[in-house]
Design a protein around this motif. Structure first.
Motif, PDB file in Angstrom:
ATOM      1  N   ASP A 617      10.889 -16.118  -5.434  1.00 12.28           N
ATOM      2  CA  ASP A 617      10.237 -15.817  -6.546  1.00 12.28           C
ATOM      3  C   ASP A 617      11.144 -14.888  -7.597  1.00 12.28           C
ATOM      4  OD1 ASP A 617       8.338 -16.899  -5.217  1.00 12.28           O
ATOM      5  OD2 ASP A 617       7.061 -15.102  -4.678  1.00 12.28           O
ATOM      6  N   ARG A 618      11.846 -13.837  -7.083  1.00 10.14           N
ATOM      7  CA  ARG A 618      12.591 -12.810  -7.766  1.00 10.14           C
ATOM      8  C   ARG A 618      13.507 -13.686  -8.532  1.00 10.14           C
ATOM      9  NH1 ARG A 618      13.276  -7.317  -7.975  1.00 10.14           N
ATOM     10  NH2 ARG A 618      14.580  -7.027 -10.035  1.00 10.14           N
ATOM     11  N   ALA A 619      14.330 -14.813  -7.994  1.00  9.88           N
ATOM     12  CA  ALA A 619      15.315 -15.304  -8.600  1.00  9.88           C
ATOM     13  C   ALA A 619      14.721 -16.085  -9.927  1.00  9.88           C
ATOM     14  CB  ALA A 619      16.059 -16.201  -7.730  1.00  9.88           C
ATOM     15  N   ILE A 620      13.467 -16.490  -9.674  1.00 10.54           N
ATOM     16  CA  ILE A 620      12.746 -17.425 -10.868  1.00 10.54           C
ATOM     17  C   ILE A 620      12.376 -16.136 -11.901  1.00 10.54           C
ATOM     18  CG2 ILE A 620      10.758 -18.508 -11.412  1.00 10.54           C
ATOM     19  CD1 ILE A 620      10.680 -19.716  -8.485  1.00 10.54           C
ATOM     20  N   ALA A 621      11.889 -15.004 -11.392  1.00 11.91           N
ATOM     21  CA  ALA A 621      11.387 -13.876 -12.456  1.00 11.91           C
ATOM     22  C   ALA A 621      12.662 -13.657 -13.190  1.00 11.91           C
ATOM     23  CB  ALA A 621      10.896 -12.877 -11.568  1.00 11.91           C
ATOM     24  N   ASP A 622      14.036 -13.546 -12.453  1.00  8.14           N
ATOM     25  CA  ASP A 622      15.011 -13.012 -13.266  1.00  8.14           C
ATOM     26  C   ASP A 622      15.942 -13.973 -13.776  1.00  8.14           C
ATOM     27  OD1 ASP A 622      14.320 -10.457 -12.352  1.00  8.14           O
ATOM     28  OD2 ASP A 622      15.797 -10.376 -10.829  1.00  8.14           O
ATOM     29  N   GLU A 623      15.355 -15.061 -14.199  1.00  4.90           N
ATOM     30  CA  GLU A 623      15.947 -16.004 -15.141  1.00  4.90           C
ATOM     31  C   GLU A 623      17.088 -15.741 -16.069  1.00  4.90           C
ATOM     32  OE1 GLU A 623      14.869 -19.613 -18.327  1.00  4.90           O
ATOM     33  OE2 GLU A 623      13.373 -18.297 -17.312  1.00  4.90           O
ATOM     34  N   ALA A 624      16.908 -14.514 -16.579  1.00  8.76           N
ATOM     35  CA  ALA A 624      18.035 -14.193 -17.595  1.00  8.76           C
ATOM     36  C   ALA A 624      18.500 -15.145 -18.479  1.00  8.76           C
ATOM     37  CB  ALA A 624      19.129 -13.547 -16.619  1.00  8.76           C
ATOM     38  N   GLY A 625      17.718 -16.258 -18.768  1.00  8.30           N
ATOM     39  CA  GLY A 625      17.956 -17.170 -19.722  1.00  8.30           C
ATOM     40  C   GLY A 625      19.271 -18.183 -19.273  1.00  8.30           C
ATOM     41  N   HIS A 626      19.585 -18.232 -18.029  1.00  9.41           N
ATOM     42  CA  HIS A 626      20.220 -19.453 -17.468  1.00  9.41           C
ATOM     43  C   HIS A 626      19.432 -20.472 -16.944  1.00  9.41           C
ATOM     44  CE1 HIS A 626      24.146 -17.117 -17.719  1.00  9.41           C
ATOM     45  NE2 HIS A 626      23.615 -15.973 -16.707  1.00  9.41           N
ATOM     46  N   PRO A 627      19.752 -21.393 -17.743  1.00  8.90           N
ATOM     47  CA  PRO A 627      19.017 -22.813 -17.166  1.00  8.90           C
ATOM     48  C   PRO A 627      19.089 -23.127 -15.534  1.00  8.90           C
ATOM     49  CG  PRO A 627      20.634 -23.599 -18.585  1.00  8.90           C
ATOM     50  CD  PRO A 627      20.708 -21.953 -18.424  1.00  8.90           C
ATOM     51  N   ASP A 628      20.262 -22.674 -15.085  1.00 11.03           N
ATOM     52  CA  ASP A 628      20.314 -23.220 -13.740  1.00 11.03           C
ATOM     53  C   ASP A 628      20.539 -21.769 -12.855  1.00 11.03           C
ATOM     54  OD1 ASP A 628      22.675 -21.922 -14.875  1.00 11.03           O
ATOM     55  OD2 ASP A 628      24.160 -23.451 -13.892  1.00 11.03           O
ATOM     56  N   GLU A 629      19.723 -20.669 -13.170  1.00  8.78           N
ATOM     57  CA  GLU A 629      19.712 -19.477 -12.505  1.00  8.78           C
ATOM     58  C   GLU A 629      19.317 -19.667 -10.859  1.00  8.78           C
ATOM     59  OE1 GLU A 629      20.753 -15.787 -11.734  1.00  8.78           O
ATOM     60  OE2 GLU A 629      21.083 -16.715 -13.812  1.00  8.78           O
ATOM     61  N   SER A 630      18.470 -20.795 -10.885  1.00  3.40           N
ATOM     62  CA  SER A 630      17.851 -20.808  -9.605  1.00  3.40           C
ATOM     63  C   SER A 630      18.907 -21.719  -8.814  1.00  3.40           C
ATOM     64  CB  SER A 630      16.480 -21.698  -9.725  1.00  3.40           C
ATOM     65  OG  SER A 630      15.655 -20.356 -10.262  1.00  3.40           O
ATOM     66  N   SER A 631      20.144 -22.125  -9.124  1.00  3.57           N
ATOM     67  CA  SER A 631      20.947 -22.972  -8.342  1.00  3.57           C
ATOM     68  C   SER A 631      21.838 -22.275  -7.121  1.00  3.57           C
ATOM     69  CB  SER A 631      21.971 -23.682  -9.496  1.00  3.57           C
ATOM     70  OG  SER A 631      22.912 -22.714 -10.011  1.00  3.57           O
ATOM     71  N   GLY A 632      21.415 -21.023  -7.167  1.00  2.00           N
ATOM     72  CA  GLY A 632      22.157 -20.164  -6.137  1.00  2.00           C
ATOM     73  C   GLY A 632      21.777 -20.525  -4.682  1.00  2.00           C
ATOM     74  N   TYR A 633      22.253 -19.976  -3.766  1.00  2.73           N
ATOM     75  CA  TYR A 633      21.937 -20.341  -2.552  1.00  2.73           C
ATOM     76  C   TYR A 633      22.602 -19.663  -1.216  1.00  2.73           C
ATOM     77  CZ  TYR A 633      26.405 -22.596  -2.108  1.00  2.73           C
ATOM     78  OH  TYR A 633      27.803 -22.787  -2.104  1.00  2.73           O
ATOM     79  N   VAL A 634      21.776 -19.475  -0.288  1.00  2.00           N
ATOM     80  CA  VAL A 634      22.412 -18.993   0.972  1.00  2.00           C
ATOM     81  C   VAL A 634      22.549 -19.969   1.897  1.00  2.00           C
ATOM     82  CG1 VAL A 634      21.909 -17.235   2.899  1.00  2.00           C
ATOM     83  CG2 VAL A 634      20.974 -16.741   0.661  1.00  2.00           C
ATOM     84  N   LYS A 635      23.928 -19.925   2.571  1.00  2.00           N
ATOM     85  CA  LYS A 635      24.377 -20.979   3.544  1.00  2.00           C
ATOM     86  C   LYS A 635      24.659 -20.155   4.759  1.00  2.00           C
ATOM     87  CE  LYS A 635      27.743 -23.677   2.645  1.00  2.00           C
ATOM     88  NZ  LYS A 635      28.542 -24.608   1.925  1.00  2.00           N
ATOM     89  N   VAL A 636      24.306 -20.819   5.863  1.00  2.00           N
ATOM     90  CA  VAL A 636      24.607 -19.872   7.073  1.00  2.00           C
ATOM     91  C   VAL A 636      25.190 -20.882   8.155  1.00  2.00           C
ATOM     92  CG1 VAL A 636      23.731 -18.153   9.021  1.00  2.00           C
ATOM     93  CG2 VAL A 636      22.726 -18.139   6.820  1.00  2.00           C
ATOM     94  N   LEU A 637      26.282 -20.622   8.833  1.00  2.00           N
ATOM     95  CA  LEU A 637      26.518 -21.312   9.902  1.00  2.00           C
ATOM     96  C   LEU A 637      26.352 -20.776  11.164  1.00  2.00           C
ATOM     97  CD1 LEU A 637      28.243 -22.425   7.331  1.00  2.00           C
ATOM     98  CD2 LEU A 637      30.312 -22.766   8.956  1.00  2.00           C
ATOM     99  N   THR A 638      25.800 -21.732  11.946  1.00  2.00           N
ATOM    100  CA  THR A 638      25.470 -21.040  13.538  1.00  2.00           C
ATOM    101  C   THR A 638      25.978 -21.839  14.395  1.00  2.00           C
ATOM    102  OG1 THR A 638      23.253 -22.009  13.247  1.00  2.00           O
ATOM    103  CG2 THR A 638      23.441 -19.850  12.746  1.00  2.00           C
TER     104      THR A 638
END
Length: 723
Positions: A617-638
């Motif tokens: 939700d916060r990433a969507i709200a903080d779009e800041a004009g970037h069309p691909d702002e939501s393309s970030g991610y968290v990746k965890v190796l276990t």
């Protein structure tokens, strides 16, 4: 393989097979030997020379064939032949058997191993040639590996057999004496009450403390070796002298002053080092201004009209200097003087392991920490010098905005500065020899950064090999080779920034005179305690590596400072298990531990859990004009089937800040279940870490239990087995 080698190999295999097939090891058990102790004692008393000869042959055979039982035979030697006789027999037999094992390994295996791994053995051979006797003595005195492995491994080197013999004889003697003595005491045990006898208790105490005493002896012998030829002062003026006032040097001096040591900090240029003056602080100040310039261009996406702004390049660069000046008091000479540190401005030169000269003044000190840092690499490229290139050290003097900025290098420094200058109105052409930017990160992280760079107009020239620089008709240009097509490419530019990495500063302050060893990458070689070849001279930060991060230099500084001041009593091994890193591009790329690509290359089994910011939700709200702002991610190796974290990569806004949770978790062995059970504030980007843990939990949900629960709830509703 020659006939002689085949015969010897067949004989060894046959003897080992006989040992195991006929279970001869049963005769080398403590129970069996204790049961026959009276008979063995009688045999030794009746025919001592014959018994000694048979014992010698058995011991030589066991050690030469690398069979189990040598330790027990050593105890038996003490029980049957006493302290003196047992020590002589065991010492002779163990050395003879070890030498035979070494020669067999050399005869059978060395040529074959060298034909396949000759390059890797070259470095070992150099070490053996320089101090092979001392190295083997260390292994014999304090065996890091079992003796039979040492015997076989030394056969693969060029260590002379005679050296192997006398060093083994001498190095194993103290341990032999301790074990033979323990065997003698055990042999005299007649009842359980004898377990509490002073002699036997003393023998076991010796067995326990011998490794500690041996390490102390080894350290003393090594110190005598490396300090030979140097004159040690009778008294010292200081506890510690630190050379270099960057992150590593400042923290080292701070820690020493905090425990009331007399410490001197020497800096020849500017307090704060690269981080304050040319690295972390100025680059982040530049990135802040560049980020605002980028946001202004996309204000419409946030509902604004008629928003415009143009970066005043000179004003931005002046602001960078103001930020440096604002942070400067934190690292100033005045502050550290107030903390109890003697600060000297001047060029230091180490003149002996205990003396440092500064502008003609000689300082005596018990310990030295080298924190000399690194400098930008300027490679030998035809025509480069004529281009008057900037580096990450000198770019901050720029005041006129270049129309076309050519950046060489696709590492963190090159990427951060490329994006910042592009956003401030330059046309940036970034040239990288490899196939992608940020090659040390995962391919998907690199792809996210490259996609953003291209969207912002950076001209990426990947897989381009630089050939030369030239000026034609007053126009500067780079001539490169496209590694895909093989075509020669000409790239015109106005200003050149070289960001191809950094090299350690290892010249000009006494490294050569003290013959401090360098690694192949030309950093100062240190041991696990951060000491150089001299136990009282340490190195931290970029000058030794292996990472070139400010926080890593500060991390090393704690170990070096504590070891420098208290190492005579106890030393701490530097802990590099959990070292975070971040590249402050947009999107940011932050990582700790293993990356997915590293795990694959190293063959490490792992599970990969990924959570995309598109659902946050916060990433969507903080779009800041970037069309691909939501393309970030968290990746965890276990670990497979477990929630133990092996590594984490975060790509997106504030990735460097979000990573701290995984750094803490890995440092203190907290798994994803602990993160999932932790309350995270809503709505924040930090929830991405919790949701990533939730994705892992969902993938490992106990399906059988869930099916049983579904039936239970249907039963509670009175539905029985119906759906």
């Amino acid at each position: 393989m020659s006939a002689r080698r085949l015969v010897l190999l067949g004989l060894i295999v046959a003897l080992v097979a006989v040992f195991f097939l006929f279970d001869l090891g049963q005769y080398l058990s403590l129970e069996a030997l204790k049961a026959r102790q009276a008979a063995l004692d009688a045999e030794v008393a009746a025919q001592p020379w014959r018994a000694a000869g048979l014992y010698l042959l058995v011991y030589v055979a066991v050690t030469a064939l690398s069979l189990p039982g040598a330790t027990l035979l050593t105890l038996v030697g003490g029980a049957l032949f006493g302290l003196l006789g047992g020590t002589v027999l065991v010492s002779l037999a163990s050395t003879l058997g070890a030498t035979l094992a070494m020669l067999s390994s050399r005869f059978l295996l060395r040529d074959w191993v060298r034909s396949r791994f000759g390059g890797r053995l070259a470095a070992i051979d150099r070490g053996i040639a320089e101090e092979g006797a001392f190295y083997l003595f260390a292994l014999r005195l304090v065996p890091i590996f079992p003796f039979f492995l040492i015997n076989l491994a030394m056969g693969l080197t060029r260590l002379p057999a005679r050296t192997f013999w006398w060093v083994s004889q001498l190095g194993m003697l103290p341990g032999t004496l301790v074990y033979v003595n323990a065997g003698r005491e055990l042999g005299q045990l007649d009842s359980l009450g004898g377990i509490l006898s002073p002699g036997l208790l003393g023998a076991f105490v010796l067995l326990g403390v011998f490794p500690l005493l041996a390490r102390k002896l080894l350290a003393w012998l090594k110190a005598r070796q490396v300090y030979a030829g140097w004159s040690k002062p009778q008294r010292f003026e200081r506890n510690l002298v630190v050379i270099g006032a960057g992150a590593g040097g400042l923290v080292s001096a701070y820690i020493a002053a905090a425990v009331k040591a007399r410490v001197t900090l020497i800096e020849k240029h500017k307090m704060g080092g690269d981080c304050l003056n040319t690295g972390c602080v100025p680059s982040k100040a530049l990135i802040r201004s560049a980020r605002l310039a980028n946001e202004l261009r996309r204000a419409t996406a946030l509902g604004f009209r008629n928003v415009a702004g143009e970066a005043d390049f000179a004003a931005v660069m002046e602001r960078v200097q103001r930020v440096i000046a604002q942070v400067e008091p934190h690292d100033s000479a005045e502050r550290y003087t107030g903390l109890g540190v003697e600060v000297i401005e001047g060029e230091a030169r180490i003149t002996s392991p205990w003396t440092v000269e500064v502008d003609g003044r000689t300082l005596t000190t018990r310990a030295i920490i080298i924190a000399a840092g690194a400098r930008p690499l300027l490679p030998e490229i035809p025509g480069l010098a004529a281009m008057q290139p900037y580096t990450s050290d000198t770019i901050w003097s720029l005041r006129d905005k270049p129309a076309r900025l050519l950046v060489l290098g696709g590492g963190p420094i090159g990427c951060e500065l490329s994006q910042a200058f592009q956003r401030l109105g330059c046309q940036v052409i970034q040239v990288e020899r490899g196939a992608r930017l940020l090659a040390r990160e995962d391919a998907d992280a690199s792809a996210a950064v490259m996609a953003r760079f291209r969207a912002e107009g950076i001209d990426l020239r990947l897989r381009h090999q630089v050939e030369r620089f030239e000026t034609l008709g007053g126009q500067r240009q780079l001539v490169a080779r496209d590694r895909d097509s093989g075509a020669q490419v000409t790239i015109p530019f106005d200003v050149l920034l070289v960001a191809l990495g950094r090299v350690a500063n290892v010249e000009g302050y006494g490294v050569e005179a003290l013959q401090l060893a360098l690694r192949p990458n030309q950093t100062l070689e240190t041991d696990e305690f951060l000491a150089t070849r001299y136990p009282n001279i340490f190195a931290v930060g970029d000058v030794t590596g292996p990472y070139q991060f400010t926080h890593f230099a500060a991390h090393q500084a704690w170990y070096a400072a504590v070891n420098a001041m208290f190492g005579d009593f106890w030393r701490f091994k530097a802990d590099y298990r959990v070292i975070p890193r971040a590249t402050f591009t947009d999107p940011e790329v932050a990582r700790v531990g293993l990356s997915e690509d590293e795990a694959r290359r190293q063959g490490i089994a792992c599970e990969v859990t990924r959570y995309g910011f598109a659902e946050l939700d916060r990433a969507i709200a903080d779009e800041a004009g970037h069309p691909d702002e939501s393309s970030g991610y968290v990746k965890v190796l276990t670990e497979p089937g477990r929630d133990r974290i092996l590594g984490a990569t975060i790509v997106g806004e504030h990735a460097g800040d979000l990573l701290a949770e995984y750094v803490l978790a890995m440092k203190h062995n907290l798994g994803l279940n602990k993160i999932l059970a932790t309350v995270h504030t809503y709505p924040t980007l930090s929830e991405a870490n919790k949701y990533a843990a939730g994705e892992w939990k969902r993938a490992h949900a106990p399906q059988g239990v869930l099916r049983a629960l579904a039936r239970f709830h249907r039963w509670r509703l009175g539905l029985g087995g119906r759906r």
